[in-house]
Design a protein around this motif. Structure first.
Motif, PDB file in Angstrom:
ATOM      1  N   ILE A  45       0.833  -1.203   0.000  1.00  0.00           N
ATOM      2  CA  ILE A  45       0.000   0.000   0.000  1.00  0.00           C
ATOM      3  C   ILE A  45       0.863   1.247   0.000  1.00  0.00           C
ATOM      4  O   ILE A  45       0.631   2.193  -0.770  1.00  0.00           O
ATOM      5  N   LEU A  46       1.883   1.260   0.843  1.00  0.00           N
ATOM      6  CA  LEU A  46       2.733   2.439   0.956  1.00  0.00           C
ATOM      7  C   LEU A  46       3.605   2.620  -0.283  1.00  0.00           C
ATOM      8  O   LEU A  46       3.779   3.744  -0.776  1.00  0.00           O
ATOM      9  N   ALA A  47       4.145   1.513  -0.789  1.00  0.00           N
ATOM     10  CA  ALA A  47       5.029   1.593  -1.954  1.00  0.00           C
ATOM     11  C   ALA A  47       4.283   2.081  -3.192  1.00  0.00           C
ATOM     12  O   ALA A  47       4.854   2.795  -4.027  1.00  0.00           O
ATOM     13  N   ALA A  48       3.014   1.731  -3.299  1.00  0.00           N
ATOM     14  CA  ALA A  48       2.236   2.113  -4.478  1.00  0.00           C
ATOM     15  C   ALA A  48       2.096   3.618  -4.609  1.00  0.00           C
ATOM     16  O   ALA A  48       1.935   4.140  -5.726  1.00  0.00           O
ATOM     17  N   VAL A  49       2.174   4.331  -3.477  1.00  0.00           N
ATOM     18  CA  VAL A  49       2.014   5.788  -3.510  1.00  0.00           C
ATOM     19  C   VAL A  49       3.251   6.501  -2.967  1.00  0.00           C
ATOM     20  O   VAL A  49       3.232   7.707  -2.742  1.00  0.00           O
ATOM     21  N   ASP A  50       4.318   5.734  -2.763  1.00  0.00           N
ATOM     22  CA  ASP A  50       5.593   6.278  -2.276  1.00  0.00           C
ATOM     23  C   ASP A  50       5.405   7.043  -0.960  1.00  0.00           C
ATOM     24  O   ASP A  50       5.852   8.185  -0.814  1.00  0.00           O
ATOM     25  N   ALA A  51       4.725   6.398  -0.009  1.00  0.00           N
ATOM     26  CA  ALA A  51       4.457   7.018   1.287  1.00  0.00           C
ATOM     27  C   ALA A  51       5.266   6.329   2.381  1.00  0.00           C
ATOM     28  O   ALA A  51       5.529   5.128   2.320  1.00  0.00           O
ATOM     29  N   ASP A  52       5.662   7.113   3.381  1.00  0.00           N
ATOM     30  CA  ASP A  52       6.347   6.581   4.546  1.00  0.00           C
ATOM     31  C   ASP A  52       5.339   6.137   5.599  1.00  0.00           C
ATOM     32  O   ASP A  52       4.142   6.428   5.504  1.00  0.00           O
ATOM     33  N   LEU A  53       5.867   5.473   6.632  1.00  0.00           N
ATOM     34  CA  LEU A  53       5.033   4.959   7.716  1.00  0.00           C
ATOM     35  C   LEU A  53       5.435   5.588   9.042  1.00  0.00           C
ATOM     36  O   LEU A  53       6.620   5.689   9.362  1.00  0.00           O
ATOM     37  N   CYS A  54       4.444   6.005   9.808  1.00  0.00           N
ATOM     38  CA  CYS A  54       4.595   6.296  11.227  1.00  0.00           C
ATOM     39  C   CYS A  54       3.613   5.383  11.966  1.00  0.00           C
ATOM     40  O   CYS A  54       2.653   4.885  11.364  1.00  0.00           O
ATOM     41  N   VAL A  55       3.855   5.163  13.238  1.00  0.00           N
ATOM     42  CA  VAL A  55       2.916   4.372  14.030  1.00  0.00           C
ATOM     43  C   VAL A  55       2.484   5.187  15.236  1.00  0.00           C
ATOM     44  O   VAL A  55       3.186   6.080  15.700  1.00  0.00           O
ATOM     45  N   HIS A  56       1.309   4.853  15.724  1.00  0.00           N
ATOM     46  CA  HIS A  56       0.818   5.425  16.979  1.00  0.00           C
ATOM     47  C   HIS A  56       0.723   4.288  17.976  1.00  0.00           C
ATOM     48  O   HIS A  56       0.018   3.306  17.747  1.00  0.00           O
ATOM     49  N   LEU A  57       1.456   4.411  19.071  1.00  0.00           N
ATOM     50  CA  LEU A  57       1.421   3.401  20.115  1.00  0.00           C
ATOM     51  C   LEU A  57       0.059   3.433  20.809  1.00  0.00           C
ATOM     52  O   LEU A  57      -0.682   4.407  20.696  1.00  0.00           O
TER      53      LEU A  57
END
Length: 250
Positions: A45-57
């Motif tokens: 999903i992220l690679a398809a739109v060249d997006a990075d990931l953050c997480v919320h604990l």
């Protein structure tokens, strides 16, 4: 500046809404096992739109209690989640600044110890820990206390503008950014009304975002639009307004 979306714990929501944004902020539910998240699908999903990931604990996980054994377990638990976050190349992890009793001044040195330990666990796996202001909530540390503890421990801040407004109006936003704006490396952007409505599209609430412009114009880090809708047009409108606010001349 990277502008993204909070997507809750839903890969489906991420897939529906993330196109055109720079990052997705994915929540880890309390008690859930993040290894059960489909990491391959997330990456796709992220690679398809060249997006990075953050997480919320986990939202409801206190950082500190009066009990040393529980505090140790909290650090161990969050370190495990952070290790997963590092394994999926998350850039940042958001942690709510909460305590069992946020008004117990005796807990504040312990909060600092806990925050430092969690920050070390994050940096060990290549993730930046950012502590979020939630002083409008029952267990959230007040804005100035959170700022002081973040500075003391060298922890970056996720500044949630709507939360600050709900805690102390535009004055709260102004005071925090005046004293601690240099600590902010991640923003949560949404609008709110003093009667209790929050996580609204920008322009639908009462926050004076010129205060944010005054202190953060030229901001060059990450922003998550935290508007609770899947209406892409509304999300894109808030993103455009956010860019205008933060790219405005000082």
């Amino acid at each position: 500046m990277d502008i993204g979306l909070t997507v809750g714990d839903s890969l489906e929501r991420a897939e529906r809404t993330i196109e055109g944004f720079d990052l997705a902020e994915l929540s880890i539910g309390e008690g859930s096992d993040p290894t059960e998240i489909d990491a391959d699908r997330l990456e796709t999903i992220l690679a398809a739109v060249d997006a990075d990931l953050c997480v919320h604990l986990p939202f409801k996980q206190d950082v500190v209690t009066p009990v040393p054994e529980i505090n140790d377990a909290i650090v161990d638990y969050l370190a495990r989640l952070l290790a997963w976050a590092g394994s999926v190349d998350a850039k940042k992890a958001v942690l709510h600044g909460t305590a069992r009793n946020p008004h117990d001044t005796d807990l504040r040195p312990l909060f600092a110890e806990q925050l430092a330990a969690i920050g070390t666990a994050a940096s060990d796996v290549g993730v930046e820990l950012v502590v979020e202001n939630v002083g409008h909530q029952k267990r959230g540390l007040p804005l100035s206390v959170l700022g002081d503890l973040a500075r003391e421990t060298g922890t970056a801040v996720c500044f949630d503008v709507g939360h600050a407004f709900m805690e102390d109006g535009d004055d709260g936003v102004e005071r925090f950014l005046s004293g601690y704006g240099d600590l902010v490396s991640h923003l949560h952007i949404h609008d709110a009304r003093s009667r209790g409505d929050t996580h609204l599209p920008l322009g639908a609430g009462e926050i004076d975002y010129s205060v944010v412009t005054d202190h953060l114009a030229g901001f060059d880090d990450s922003v998550a639009i935290e508007v609770f809708t899947d209406d892409v047009a509304l999300l894109e409108d808030t993103a455009g307004r956010t860019r205008s606010i933060l790219e405005a001349d000082t």
